[in-house]
Design an enzyme around this catalytic site. Structure first.
Site, PDB file in Angstrom:
ATOM      1  N   ASP A   8       0.790  -1.196  -0.033  1.00 46.26           N
ATOM      2  CA  ASP A   8      -0.025   0.030   0.061  1.00 46.26           C
ATOM      3  C   ASP A   8       0.958   1.323  -0.038  1.00 46.26           C
ATOM      4  O   ASP A   8       1.931   1.112  -0.174  1.00 46.26           O
ATOM      5  CB  ASP A   8      -0.888   0.029   1.134  1.00 46.26           C
ATOM      6  CG  ASP A   8      -0.189   0.273   2.572  1.00 46.26           C
ATOM      7  OD1 ASP A   8       0.939   0.089   2.521  1.00 46.26           O
ATOM      8  OD2 ASP A   8      -0.907   0.266   3.586  1.00 46.26           O
ATOM      9  N   CYS A  65       3.173  -3.160   3.957  1.00 48.19           N
ATOM     10  CA  CYS A  65       2.386  -2.214   4.143  1.00 48.19           C
ATOM     11  C   CYS A  65       3.147  -1.361   5.484  1.00 48.19           C
ATOM     12  O   CYS A  65       4.162  -1.799   5.980  1.00 48.19           O
ATOM     13  CB  CYS A  65       0.979  -2.726   4.627  1.00 48.19           C
ATOM     14  SG  CYS A  65       0.579  -3.648   6.011  1.00 48.19           S
ATOM     15  N   THR A  67       2.632  -1.695   9.119  1.00 51.66           N
ATOM     16  CA  THR A  67       3.148  -2.580  10.208  1.00 51.66           C
ATOM     17  C   THR A  67       3.382  -3.934   9.270  1.00 51.66           C
ATOM     18  O   THR A  67       3.885  -4.864  10.185  1.00 51.66           O
ATOM     19  CB  THR A  67       1.920  -2.705  11.369  1.00 51.66           C
ATOM     20  OG1 THR A  67       0.786  -3.330  10.300  1.00 51.66           O
ATOM     21  CG2 THR A  67       1.742  -1.549  11.920  1.00 51.66           C
ATOM     22  N   HIS A  98      11.306 -23.544   8.152  1.00 45.76           N
ATOM     23  CA  HIS A  98      10.464 -24.404   9.030  1.00 45.76           C
ATOM     24  C   HIS A  98       9.028 -24.221   8.613  1.00 45.76           C
ATOM     25  O   HIS A  98       8.274 -25.008   8.806  1.00 45.76           O
ATOM     26  CB  HIS A  98      10.514 -23.816  10.548  1.00 45.76           C
ATOM     27  CG  HIS A  98      11.819 -24.287  11.026  1.00 45.76           C
ATOM     28  ND1 HIS A  98      12.035 -23.679  12.318  1.00 45.76           N
ATOM     29  CD2 HIS A  98      13.128 -24.915  10.691  1.00 45.76           C
ATOM     30  CE1 HIS A  98      13.275 -24.265  12.731  1.00 45.76           C
ATOM     31  NE2 HIS A  98      13.959 -25.078  11.617  1.00 45.76           N
ATOM     32  N   ARG A 132      10.437 -32.934   9.998  1.00 49.62           N
ATOM     33  CA  ARG A 132       9.372 -32.935  11.041  1.00 49.62           C
ATOM     34  C   ARG A 132       8.591 -31.459  10.605  1.00 49.62           C
ATOM     35  O   ARG A 132       7.550 -31.639  11.250  1.00 49.62           O
ATOM     36  CB  ARG A 132      10.209 -32.784  12.515  1.00 49.62           C
ATOM     37  CG  ARG A 132      10.875 -31.373  12.534  1.00 49.62           C
ATOM     38  CD  ARG A 132      11.551 -31.298  13.891  1.00 49.62           C
ATOM     39  NE  ARG A 132      12.038 -30.152  14.131  1.00 49.62           N
ATOM     40  CZ  ARG A 132      13.281 -29.449  13.864  1.00 49.62           C
ATOM     41  NH1 ARG A 132      13.724 -30.212  12.904  1.00 49.62           N
ATOM     42  NH2 ARG A 132      13.594 -28.422  14.178  1.00 49.62           N
ATOM     43  N   HIS A 133       8.958 -30.733   9.883  1.00 46.70           N
ATOM     44  CA  HIS A 133       8.174 -29.421   9.615  1.00 46.70           C
ATOM     45  C   HIS A 133       6.949 -29.813   8.711  1.00 46.70           C
ATOM     46  O   HIS A 133       5.949 -29.097   8.654  1.00 46.70           O
ATOM     47  CB  HIS A 133       9.025 -28.498   8.971  1.00 46.70           C
ATOM     48  CG  HIS A 133       9.969 -28.098   9.789  1.00 46.70           C
ATOM     49  ND1 HIS A 133      10.004 -27.561  11.262  1.00 46.70           N
ATOM     50  CD2 HIS A 133      11.556 -28.114  10.068  1.00 46.70           C
ATOM     51  CE1 HIS A 133      11.067 -27.300  11.882  1.00 46.70           C
ATOM     52  NE2 HIS A 133      11.865 -27.790  11.250  1.00 46.70           N
TER      53      HIS A 133
HETATM   54  C1  RB5 Z   1      -1.689   2.641   6.685  1.00 52.53           C
HETATM   55  O1  RB5 Z   1      -1.875   3.769   7.209  1.00 52.53           O
HETATM   56  C2  RB5 Z   1      -1.562   1.557   7.734  1.00 52.53           C
HETATM   57  O2  RB5 Z   1      -2.515   1.331   8.155  1.00 52.53           O
HETATM   58  C3  RB5 Z   1      -1.123   0.023   6.799  1.00 52.53           C
HETATM   59  O3  RB5 Z   1      -0.156   0.365   5.828  1.00 52.53           O
HETATM   60  C4  RB5 Z   1      -0.939  -1.099   7.470  1.00 52.53           C
HETATM   61  O4  RB5 Z   1      -0.018  -0.751   8.779  1.00 52.53           O
HETATM   62  C5  RB5 Z   1      -2.182  -1.650   8.008  1.00 52.53           C
HETATM   63  O5  RB5 Z   1      -1.927  -2.976   8.759  1.00 52.53           O
END
Ligand code: RB5
Length: 140
Positions: A8, A65, A67, A98, A132-133
């Site tokens: 994104d 993205c 996070t 794994h 094992r995986h």
């Molecule tokens: C965008 O602002 C942010 O929410 C997105 O990139 C992401 O972190 C969502 O999981």
């Protein structure tokens, strides 16, 4: 190796840097966007990348993205996708070794460029250990 890539707006800058990095290393890339820093919704890029992997058009996917969570959650809704949210080279290598992960997901706002490159190097050079995986992965 052929890789589908997507992000994104929060991951756009990192996506562009990693594209250049991977092309220089000889990878073939299919870029599903986004193509600017204009606000965009991560599912719009996670779904086509995931489909490209499940359809076997590419060998692996690479998503990012802010996070990493939203785009990773979306990709993992697809049967056969094992998208792994990684933040260092050890986690990235183990996701392949794994978990037989087929998409590497990166948290663009939470790691720096070098850490992202380290994850990419570790993920795409590691191979699934099997053994094992296998049974664990099959239980997913
Ligand atoms: C965008 O602002 C942010 O929410 C997105 O990139 C992401 O972190 C969502 O999981």
């Amino acid at each position: 190796m052929k890789i589908a890539i997507g992000s994104d707006h929060a991951g756009f800058q990192l996506k562009e840097k990693l594209k250049k990095y991977l092309i220089e290393k000889g990878f073939e890339l299919k870029d599903f966007g986004t193509y600017s820093e204009d606000r965009a919704d991560y599912p719009d890029f996670a779904h086509p990348v995931a489909l490209s992997v499940t359809n076997k058009e590419v060998d692996f996917g690479l998503l990012m993205c802010g996070t990493g969570n939203g785009i990773n959650m979306t990709a993992n809704k697809h049967k056969g996708i094992r998208a792994a949210l990684c933040w260092n080279s050890e986690v990235a290598a183990l996701a392949r070794r794994h978990n037989d992960a087929n998409i590497l997901t990166l948290p663009a706002r939470c790691i720096n460029e070098q850490e992202a490159k380290d994850c990419v190097d570790a993920f795409f050079s590691a191979t699934f250990e099997g053994g094992r995986h296998i049974e664990r992965v099959n239980k997913i």
